[in-house]
Design a protein around this motif. Structure first.
Motif, short mmCIF file in Angstrom:
data_model
loop_
_atom_site.label_atom_id
_atom_site.label_comp_id
_atom_site.label_asym_id
_atom_site.label_seq_id
_atom_site.Cartn_x
_atom_site.Cartn_y
_atom_site.Cartn_z
N GLU A 7 0.80 -1.55 -0.25
CA GLU A 7 -0.36 -0.12 -0.46
C GLU A 7 0.69 1.57 0.21
O GLU A 7 0.44 1.96 -1.11
CB GLU A 7 -1.14 -0.01 1.27
CG GLU A 7 -2.25 -0.65 1.12
CD GLU A 7 -3.26 -1.15 2.56
OE1 GLU A 7 -2.65 0.05 3.37
OE2 GLU A 7 -3.64 -2.06 1.96
N GLN A 8 1.60 1.07 1.09
CA GLN A 8 3.14 2.38 0.29
C GLN A 8 3.75 2.71 -0.60
O GLN A 8 3.67 3.34 -1.04
CB GLN A 8 4.17 2.43 1.87
CG GLN A 8 3.38 2.45 3.67
CD GLN A 8 4.74 2.22 4.54
OE1 GLN A 8 5.43 1.52 4.22
NE2 GLN A 8 4.34 2.04 5.50
N LEU A 10 1.70 1.25 -3.36
CA LEU A 10 1.13 2.82 -4.39
C LEU A 10 0.97 3.52 -3.73
O LEU A 10 0.94 4.34 -4.85
CB LEU A 10 0.01 1.31 -3.85
CG LEU A 10 -0.19 -0.04 -4.71
CD1 LEU A 10 -1.73 -0.48 -4.32
CD2 LEU A 10 0.02 0.47 -6.36
N GLU A 11 0.67 4.43 -3.10
CA GLU A 11 0.57 5.75 -2.67
C GLU A 11 2.29 6.49 -3.30
O GLU A 11 1.78 7.29 -4.08
CB GLU A 11 0.84 5.99 -1.38
CG GLU A 11 -0.83 5.51 -0.67
CD GLU A 11 -0.35 5.63 0.99
OE1 GLU A 11 0.78 7.18 1.41
OE2 GLU A 11 -1.28 5.15 0.94
N ARG A 12 3.96 5.70 -3.15
CA ARG A 12 3.99 6.29 -4.04
C ARG A 12 4.83 6.03 -5.67
O ARG A 12 4.55 7.24 -6.11
CB ARG A 12 5.45 5.87 -3.12
CG ARG A 12 6.19 6.30 -1.58
CD ARG A 12 7.30 5.67 -1.22
NE ARG A 12 8.30 5.89 -2.27
CZ ARG A 12 9.43 5.66 -2.27
NH1 ARG A 12 9.73 4.27 -1.67
NH2 ARG A 12 10.76 5.94 -2.90
N TYR A 13 3.83 5.15 -5.65
CA TYR A 13 3.72 4.46 -7.17
C TYR A 13 3.10 6.10 -7.59
O TYR A 13 3.18 7.01 -8.88
CB TYR A 13 3.25 4.06 -7.99
CG TYR A 13 2.83 3.40 -8.71
CD1 TYR A 13 4.27 3.10 -10.00
CD2 TYR A 13 1.55 2.56 -9.82
CE1 TYR A 13 3.85 2.49 -10.85
CE2 TYR A 13 1.50 2.57 -11.13
CZ TYR A 13 2.90 2.44 -11.45
OH TYR A 13 2.63 2.36 -12.92
N TRP A 14 1.74 6.02 -7.31
CA TRP A 14 0.42 7.03 -8.08
C TRP A 14 1.39 8.79 -7.80
O TRP A 14 0.83 9.71 -8.42
CB TRP A 14 -0.63 7.16 -6.96
CG TRP A 14 -1.29 5.80 -7.28
CD1 TRP A 14 -1.41 5.08 -6.20
CD2 TRP A 14 -1.53 5.20 -8.34
NE1 TRP A 14 -2.22 4.22 -6.69
CE2 TRP A 14 -2.06 4.14 -8.03
CE3 TRP A 14 -1.71 5.48 -9.70
CZ2 TRP A 14 -2.92 2.85 -9.11
CZ3 TRP A 14 -1.96 4.84 -10.29
CH2 TRP A 14 -2.79 3.54 -10.06
N ARG A 15 2.04 8.98 -6.55
CA ARG A 15 2.87 9.84 -6.90
C ARG A 15 4.32 10.50 -7.12
O ARG A 15 4.74 11.19 -7.51
CB ARG A 15 3.37 10.61 -5.06
CG ARG A 15 1.83 10.56 -3.93
CD ARG A 15 2.41 11.09 -2.94
NE ARG A 15 3.58 10.65 -2.41
CZ ARG A 15 3.75 9.84 -1.13
NH1 ARG A 15 2.55 10.59 -0.37
NH2 ARG A 15 4.73 9.33 -0.72
N THR A 18 8.23 6.04 -7.02
CA THR A 18 9.26 5.08 -6.71
C THR A 18 10.18 4.87 -8.17
O THR A 18 10.54 5.36 -8.89
CB THR A 18 7.85 3.60 -7.14
OG1 THR A 18 7.42 3.86 -8.85
CG2 THR A 18 7.15 4.09 -5.65
N TYR A 42 -6.22 -2.87 -7.98
CA TYR A 42 -5.22 -2.43 -9.20
C TYR A 42 -4.27 -3.65 -9.46
O TYR A 42 -3.16 -3.39 -10.82
CB TYR A 42 -3.88 -2.03 -7.92
CG TYR A 42 -4.74 -0.31 -7.17
CD1 TYR A 42 -4.81 0.13 -7.65
CD2 TYR A 42 -5.03 -0.62 -5.53
CE1 TYR A 42 -5.65 1.58 -6.99
CE2 TYR A 42 -5.42 0.25 -5.17
CZ TYR A 42 -5.90 1.05 -5.58
OH TYR A 42 -6.27 2.24 -4.91
#
Length: 160
Positions: A7-8, A10-15, A18, A42
């Motif tokens: 989940e962390q 994924l959050e970094r991926y959307w910002r 990564t 996802y």
């Protein structure tokens, strides 16, 4: 892998924070069979990316596209210098015809006039001062007119 860690990521991926290695971890996680229910949303995205990496255009792609595209046929027309100036030649011919007709009409209208200008002044330009003639100038001008009348009369007598 822990779902909290995913989940962390994924959050970094959307910002867009990564690295490439972390994105590979996400792909391998979602390609696996033990994806938690709340992250199944996802899974299709990452599986699709994995499937599309194997797709390529192929070696015959250019040939297929070119066979579908119709090659335009360009018919170039060679224009000579004479053809380029043809409108100018036509305009010059029209001007010449108009001037010739004007000259012919002028001679035909004035040919029946039996006065001074008949044979003596055709093609000659009579110049007279723009102000009234006075003194010796007036006498000289009248004498020239009378002389030209006498010449015309003599020519008529000779012809008759």
């Amino acid at each position: 892998m822990d779902s909290k860690y995913i989940e962390q990521l994924l959050e970094r991926y959307w910002r867009c924070e990564t690295s490439l290695e972390e994105e590979d971890r996400l792909r391998t996680f979602f390609n696996g069979s033990n994806v938690p229910g709340h992250l199944l949303l996802y899974k299709d995205l990452f599986v699709y990316q994995q499937l599309q990496q194997g797709e390529h255009l192929g070696a015959d792609f250019d040939a297929r596209v070119l066979s579908e595209i119709e090659v335009p046929i360009v018919k170039a027309k060679h224009i000579t210098l004479t053809a380029r100036f043809m409108p100018l030649f036509k305009a010059a011919a029209v001007v010449a015809v108009v001037l010739s007709l004007g000259s012919v009409m002028q001679h035909s209208f004035f040919s029946d006039v039996r006065e001074v200008a008949a044979a003596d002044t055709i093609g000659k330009q009579i110049t007279a001062p723009s102000v009234a003639l006075s003194g010796d100038m007036a006498v000289a001008h009248e004498k020239q007119l009378i002389d030209s009348l006498h010449r015309v009369d003599k020519e008529k007598e000779i012809k008759e």
